[in-house]
Write a protein that holds these residues in place. Sequence first.
Motif, mmCIF file in Angstrom:
data_model
loop_
_atom_site.group_PDB
_atom_site.id
_atom_site.type_symbol
_atom_site.label_atom_id
_atom_site.label_comp_id
_atom_site.label_asym_id
_atom_site.label_seq_id
_atom_site.Cartn_x
_atom_site.Cartn_y
_atom_site.Cartn_z
ATOM 1 N N LEU A 36 0.835 -1.201 0.000
ATOM 2 C CA LEU A 36 0.000 0.000 0.000
ATOM 3 C C LEU A 36 0.869 1.250 0.000
ATOM 4 O O LEU A 36 1.781 1.387 0.810
ATOM 5 N N VAL A 37 0.589 2.166 -0.939
ATOM 6 C CA VAL A 37 1.260 3.463 -0.932
ATOM 7 C C VAL A 37 0.568 4.350 0.098
ATOM 8 O O VAL A 37 -0.663 4.404 0.166
ATOM 9 N N ILE A 38 1.336 5.033 0.903
ATOM 10 C CA ILE A 38 0.820 6.011 1.863
ATOM 11 C C ILE A 38 1.174 7.393 1.328
ATOM 12 O O ILE A 38 2.340 7.676 1.042
ATOM 13 N N ALA A 39 0.152 8.245 1.166
ATOM 14 C CA ALA A 39 0.355 9.558 0.563
ATOM 15 C C ALA A 39 -0.337 10.625 1.394
ATOM 16 O O ALA A 39 -1.435 10.402 1.913
ATOM 17 N N THR A 40 0.288 11.777 1.505
ATOM 18 C CA THR A 40 -0.338 12.881 2.226
ATOM 19 C C THR A 40 -1.186 13.695 1.259
ATOM 20 O O THR A 40 -0.784 13.992 0.148
ATOM 21 N N LEU A 67 11.478 7.839 5.114
ATOM 22 C CA LEU A 67 10.507 6.810 4.734
ATOM 23 C C LEU A 67 10.863 6.170 3.394
ATOM 24 O O LEU A 67 10.647 4.972 3.199
ATOM 25 N N GLU A 68 11.406 6.951 2.471
ATOM 26 C CA GLU A 68 11.807 6.392 1.184
ATOM 27 C C GLU A 68 12.942 5.385 1.364
ATOM 28 O O GLU A 68 12.981 4.350 0.681
ATOM 29 N N GLU A 69 13.845 5.673 2.277
ATOM 30 C CA GLU A 69 14.951 4.739 2.507
ATOM 31 C C GLU A 69 14.445 3.429 3.100
ATOM 32 O O GLU A 69 14.900 2.341 2.725
ATOM 33 N N GLY A 84 9.533 3.640 -2.560
ATOM 34 C CA GLY A 84 8.424 3.759 -3.486
ATOM 35 C C GLY A 84 7.050 3.655 -2.871
ATOM 36 O O GLY A 84 6.055 3.504 -3.590
ATOM 37 N N ARG A 85 6.962 3.777 -1.544
ATOM 38 C CA ARG A 85 5.660 3.580 -0.895
ATOM 39 C C ARG A 85 5.173 4.802 -0.131
ATOM 40 O O ARG A 85 4.116 4.735 0.513
ATOM 41 N N PHE A 86 5.881 5.912 -0.212
ATOM 42 C CA PHE A 86 5.411 7.139 0.442
ATOM 43 C C PHE A 86 5.468 8.273 -0.564
ATOM 44 O O PHE A 86 6.491 8.503 -1.211
ATOM 45 N N LEU A 87 4.348 8.970 -0.722
ATOM 46 C CA LEU A 87 4.280 10.146 -1.589
ATOM 47 C C LEU A 87 3.994 11.363 -0.731
ATOM 48 O O LEU A 87 3.063 11.357 0.083
ATOM 49 N N LEU A 88 4.786 12.410 -0.925
ATOM 50 C CA LEU A 88 4.597 13.663 -0.201
ATOM 51 C C LEU A 88 3.693 14.579 -1.022
ATOM 52 O O LEU A 88 4.149 15.202 -1.981
ATOM 53 N N GLY A 89 2.431 14.612 -0.678
ATOM 54 C CA GLY A 89 1.508 15.557 -1.302
ATOM 55 C C GLY A 89 1.509 16.850 -0.511
ATOM 56 O O GLY A 89 1.368 16.841 0.717
#
Length: 289
Positions: free
Chosen positions: A68-72, A92-94, A98-103
Motif C-alpha cells: 500500500l502506498v501512503i500519501a499525504t 521513509l523512502e529509505e 516507493g511507498r510514500f508520496l509527499l503531497g
Amino acid sequence: MTAAAEVLLPDMTIHDFGKFGVWQRYTQITPESAREIEELGYGTAWLGGSPPTDWDGFEQLLAATDSLVIATSIVNIWASAPDDAADDFLRLEEKFPGRFLLGIGAGHREHTGTYAKPYDALVDYLDVLDARGVPREGRALAALGPRVTALARERSAGALPYLTVPEHTAQLREILGPDALLAVEHKVVLDEDQARARALGRQGAGFYVGLSNYANNLRRWGFDDTDLVAPGSDRYIDAVVAHGNATQITDRLAEHAHAGADHVAIQVLGDDPLPSLRTLAPLLTEQQA
C-alpha cells in the motif's frame, strides 16, 4: 532545478498507486484498517486533514502493510516546514522504497493568516525539497487551477485535485500532458435512498462551498450562486458525491478515469468507511482489469 539539486536527487522506486485508493483523515486511519484496505485491492491510502510531518503514524501504516502506498493529501506548506517534510520523505523512502508520496498544498485562504502569494510559497517550498534531494517523483501538488497544475507538471509527479468533477479532470489532463500523475478525490455515499444520501453528502461536502478556491473552481464548470450556498444545492451534491448502489457509484468514479485520471481516491462519507469499501471493492477490481 539547480545543478546542485540534480546531483542530490536520488533514484527511487516508482510508486504503484493502483487505479483506486482511499482518502481518509489521518486521525481516523489505523494500521489495522490500512491492512484491510490493502487486502481489498486499493492501491493507496491518502491521508487528509493536513497531517503534520512529525506524525509517527506514517511509519506505522507502512510497516503494517506490504504494498500500500501512503500519501499525504496534503501537508500544508504553511504549517510544516519544507526541511521537516524532506526529512520525513527521505527517511521513509529509505525504509519503504516507493511507498510514500509527499503531497503538498497551500490549503485554504479562509483558514490561513499567512496565505499571501501561495504560488510563490509553493515554488519556494519545492526549491527546498530539491535542495534536500527529494525527487520530483516523490511529491505531488494539490491543484485546481491551470497555473498550479502546470507547476505540478513541471516540478512534481503530478496533481492531486480535490472536490472536482470529470469535466475538470479532463481539463487537468490536457494541462498535465499524458505522463504526469492525475489522482482525483471523489466522495461516496453507498445508499440508494436519495434523500438520506444527499443529507449525508451535505454533511461531508456542504462546508466546501464557503471556501473560495473550491467555489471559484466549480463556477468554471457551470455551478452558480444558487448551487454554492451552504450546504449546497442538490445539483452540487450529486456532482461531487457519488451516491446510490455499488454499480451507480462505480460508474460515476469511472467517469474520472475516462476523463484522464490515473487514479481515483474514494472518500466514503460517514463514520466507518470499511463496509462501503468492502462492497465496492469487487466492482472496482473489475474496472482495473
